[in-house]
Design a protein around this motif. Structure first.
Motif, PDB file in Angstrom:
ATOM      1  N   MET A   1      52.682  49.564  53.589  1.00 32.49           N
ATOM      2  CA  MET A   1      52.172  48.780  52.526  1.00 32.49           C
ATOM      3  C   MET A   1      52.320  50.018  51.787  1.00 32.49           C
ATOM      4  N   LYS A   2      51.867  50.226  50.120  1.00 31.25           N
ATOM      5  CA  LYS A   2      51.489  51.254  49.432  1.00 31.25           C
ATOM      6  C   LYS A   2      50.658  50.812  48.273  1.00 31.25           C
ATOM      7  N   ILE A   3      49.354  51.209  47.871  1.00 29.45           N
ATOM      8  CA  ILE A   3      49.072  50.601  47.041  1.00 29.45           C
ATOM      9  C   ILE A   3      48.746  51.754  46.099  1.00 29.45           C
ATOM     10  N   ARG A   4      48.973  51.290  44.587  1.00 32.16           N
ATOM     11  CA  ARG A   4      49.720  52.647  43.935  1.00 32.16           C
ATOM     12  C   ARG A   4      49.486  51.779  42.136  1.00 32.16           C
ATOM     13  N   GLN A   5      48.684  52.789  41.727  1.00 29.97           N
ATOM     14  CA  GLN A   5      48.808  52.050  40.075  1.00 29.97           C
ATOM     15  C   GLN A   5      50.144  51.785  39.814  1.00 29.97           C
ATOM     16  N   VAL A   6      49.782  51.040  38.802  1.00 28.73           N
ATOM     17  CA  VAL A   6      50.969  50.079  38.170  1.00 28.73           C
ATOM     18  C   VAL A   6      51.421  50.176  36.571  1.00 28.73           C
ATOM     19  N   TYR A   7      53.055  50.222  36.575  1.00 25.89           N
ATOM     20  CA  TYR A   7      53.461  51.070  35.911  1.00 25.89           C
ATOM     21  C   TYR A   7      53.049  50.601  34.696  1.00 25.89           C
ATOM     22  N   LYS A   8      53.717  51.123  33.196  1.00 19.98           N
ATOM     23  CA  LYS A   8      53.437  50.186  31.652  1.00 19.98           C
ATOM     24  C   LYS A   8      54.674  49.254  31.463  1.00 19.98           C
ATOM     25  N   ASN A   9      56.071  50.152  32.529  1.00 22.67           N
ATOM     26  CA  ASN A   9      57.177  49.006  31.996  1.00 22.67           C
ATOM     27  C   ASN A   9      56.858  47.993  33.249  1.00 22.67           C
ATOM     28  N   GLU A  10      55.755  47.307  34.099  1.00 27.02           N
ATOM     29  CA  GLU A  10      56.102  46.606  35.034  1.00 27.02           C
ATOM     30  C   GLU A  10      55.683  45.260  34.535  1.00 27.02           C
ATOM     31  N   TRP A  11      55.092  45.124  33.482  1.00 28.19           N
ATOM     32  CA  TRP A  11      54.313  43.942  32.755  1.00 28.19           C
ATOM     33  C   TRP A  11      54.909  42.511  33.172  1.00 28.19           C
ATOM     34  N   SER A  12      56.104  42.788  33.166  1.00 22.65           N
ATOM     35  CA  SER A  12      56.313  41.574  33.470  1.00 22.65           C
ATOM     36  C   SER A  12      56.674  41.219  34.417  1.00 22.65           C
ATOM     37  N   ASP A  13      56.746  42.231  35.580  1.00 22.14           N
ATOM     38  CA  ASP A  13      56.446  41.727  37.084  1.00 22.14           C
ATOM     39  C   ASP A  13      55.028  41.290  37.112  1.00 22.14           C
ATOM     40  N   LEU A  14      53.893  42.084  36.651  1.00 21.44           N
ATOM     41  CA  LEU A  14      53.218  41.037  36.782  1.00 21.44           C
ATOM     42  C   LEU A  14      52.869  39.753  36.164  1.00 21.44           C
ATOM     43  N   GLN A  15      53.878  39.339  35.485  1.00 18.56           N
ATOM     44  CA  GLN A  15      53.211  38.110  34.952  1.00 18.56           C
ATOM     45  C   GLN A  15      54.328  37.508  35.841  1.00 18.56           C
ATOM     46  N   VAL A  16      54.699  37.150  36.799  1.00 22.02           N
ATOM     47  CA  VAL A  16      55.662  36.607  37.511  1.00 22.02           C
ATOM     48  C   VAL A  16      54.581  36.827  39.605  1.00 22.02           C
ATOM     49  N   LEU A  17      53.809  37.717  39.314  1.00 18.44           N
ATOM     50  CA  LEU A  17      53.186  37.732  40.472  1.00 18.44           C
ATOM     51  C   LEU A  17      52.112  37.435  40.030  1.00 18.44           C
ATOM     52  N   ASN A  18      51.627  37.293  39.181  1.00 16.00           N
ATOM     53  CA  ASN A  18      49.934  35.803  39.089  1.00 16.00           C
ATOM     54  C   ASN A  18      50.621  35.041  38.588  1.00 16.00           C
ATOM     55  N   ASN A  19      51.502  34.709  38.922  1.00 20.48           N
ATOM     56  CA  ASN A  19      52.073  32.728  37.897  1.00 20.48           C
ATOM     57  C   ASN A  19      52.468  32.402  40.184  1.00 20.48           C
ATOM     58  N   GLU A  20      52.750  33.999  40.742  1.00 22.50           N
ATOM     59  CA  GLU A  20      52.405  33.120  42.076  1.00 22.50           C
ATOM     60  C   GLU A  20      51.307  33.381  43.094  1.00 22.50           C
ATOM     61  N   VAL A  21      50.571  34.439  42.809  1.00 28.70           N
ATOM     62  CA  VAL A  21      49.623  33.920  43.701  1.00 28.70           C
ATOM     63  C   VAL A  21      48.563  32.978  43.189  1.00 28.70           C
ATOM     64  N   PHE A  22      48.339  32.452  41.683  1.00 24.87           N
ATOM     65  CA  PHE A  22      47.468  31.434  41.083  1.00 24.87           C
ATOM     66  C   PHE A  22      48.253  30.257  41.499  1.00 24.87           C
ATOM     67  N   ILE A  23      49.133  29.759  42.219  1.00 29.73           N
ATOM     68  CA  ILE A  23      49.541  28.574  43.128  1.00 29.73           C
ATOM     69  C   ILE A  23      48.801  27.574  43.014  1.00 29.73           C
ATOM     70  N   ASP A  24      47.753  27.548  44.098  1.00 31.14           N
ATOM     71  CA  ASP A  24      46.688  26.321  43.868  1.00 31.14           C
ATOM     72  C   ASP A  24      45.459  26.529  43.094  1.00 31.14           C
ATOM     73  N   ASN A  25      44.842  27.623  41.838  1.00 28.85           N
ATOM     74  CA  ASN A  25      43.976  27.375  41.051  1.00 28.85           C
ATOM     75  C   ASN A  25      43.723  25.787  40.495  1.00 28.85           C
ATOM     76  N   ALA A  26      45.378  24.782  40.104  1.00 26.68           N
ATOM     77  CA  ALA A  26      45.122  24.071  39.731  1.00 26.68           C
ATOM     78  C   ALA A  26      43.619  23.069  40.614  1.00 26.68           C
ATOM     79  N   LYS A  27      43.827  23.378  41.648  1.00 21.81           N
ATOM     80  CA  LYS A  27      43.064  22.507  42.623  1.00 21.81           C
ATOM     81  C   LYS A  27      41.590  22.485  42.131  1.00 21.81           C
ATOM     82  N   TYR A  28      41.272  23.688  41.819  1.00 17.08           N
ATOM     83  CA  TYR A  28      39.706  24.665  41.021  1.00 17.08           C
ATOM     84  C   TYR A  28      39.322  23.932  40.285  1.00 17.08           C
ATOM     85  N   ASP A  29      40.384  23.622  39.252  1.00 16.90           N
ATOM     86  CA  ASP A  29      40.175  23.777  38.117  1.00 16.90           C
ATOM     87  C   ASP A  29      41.099  22.731  37.084  1.00 16.90           C
TER      88      ASP A  29
END
Length: 153
Positions: A1-29
Motif C-alpha cells: 500500500m502506498k500513500i501519496r499526494q494526488v496528481y492534479k490530473n486525477e480529479w476524475s479518478d477522485l470522482q469515481v472513488l468518492n462515488n464508491e466510498v460513499f455508497i451507503d451515505n443515503a442511509k444516514y442522509d
C-alpha cells in the motif's frame, strides 16, 4: 500500500472513488444527492481541490496502482476559536479495503501534513448515526466537540 499526494490530473479518478466510498451515505442522509460526485458541482469541487494550494488530498494506492482510498482537507477558519484548524472535508476507503489500516494511514499522512503546515487542530464532521465512522475517528484521536441538528420546514 502506498500513500501519496494526488496528481492534479486525477480529479476524475477522485470522482469515481468518492462515488464508491460513499455508497451507503443515503442511509444516514435521506436528502443526499447520491451521484453528487458526477454532478457539475462535484466536478468543480474535485477540480478545485487538486488545484488549491491551501488544500491537500492524499490517495491510497494498492500494489497494482489502483486507488483504493483518499482523504481531502482544507483550512477551517473559526473566528471564535484560538487554534488554527484544518478540516478533513471527506475521506473514504473502498469497501474491500476497509479495516486493513488504509484509512488510518491516510489520516496519519493528513495529520502530519497539517502539522508541518502550521495547523494545531484537525476537525472532521460525520453523520450522527454512522457509528463505524465515528469509532474510526475516535481511534484516530478525535473527540466529540459539538452536535449539528437540522429539520424540515
Amino acid at each position: 500500500m502506498k500513500i501519496r499526494q494526488v496528481y492534479k490530473n486525477e480529479w476524475s479518478d477522485l470522482q469515481v472513488l468518492n462515488n464508491e466510498v460513499f455508497i451507503d451515505n443515503a442511509k444516514y442522509d435521506p436528502d443526499i444527492i447520491e451521484d453528487w460526485a458526477f454532478s457539475e458541482a462535484g466536478k468543480k469541487y474535485f477540480q478545485e481541490l487538486v488545484a488549491d494550494e491551501t488544500s491537500i488530498c492524499f490517495v491510497a494506492e494498492n500494489d497494482s496502482g489502483k486507488l483504493v482510498g483518499y482523504i481531502a482537507g482544507s483550512p477551517k477558519p473559526f473566528s471564535y476559536r484560538k487554534s488554527k484548524y484544518f478540516e478533513v472535508d471527506n475521506m473514504g476507503v473502498i469497501p474491500e479495503y476497509r479495516s486493513q489500516g488504509v484509512g488510518a494511514a491516510l489520516m496519519e499522512e493528513c495529520k502530519k501534513w497539517a502539522k508541518e503546515n502550521g495547523y494545531q487542530r484537525l476537525y472532521v464532521v460525520s453523520y450522527f448515526k454512522n457509528d463505524k465512522a465515528i469509532n474510526f475517528y475516535k481511534k484516530c484521536g478525535f473527540e466529540k466537540i459539538d452536535t449539528s441538528l437540522e429539520m424540515d420546514i
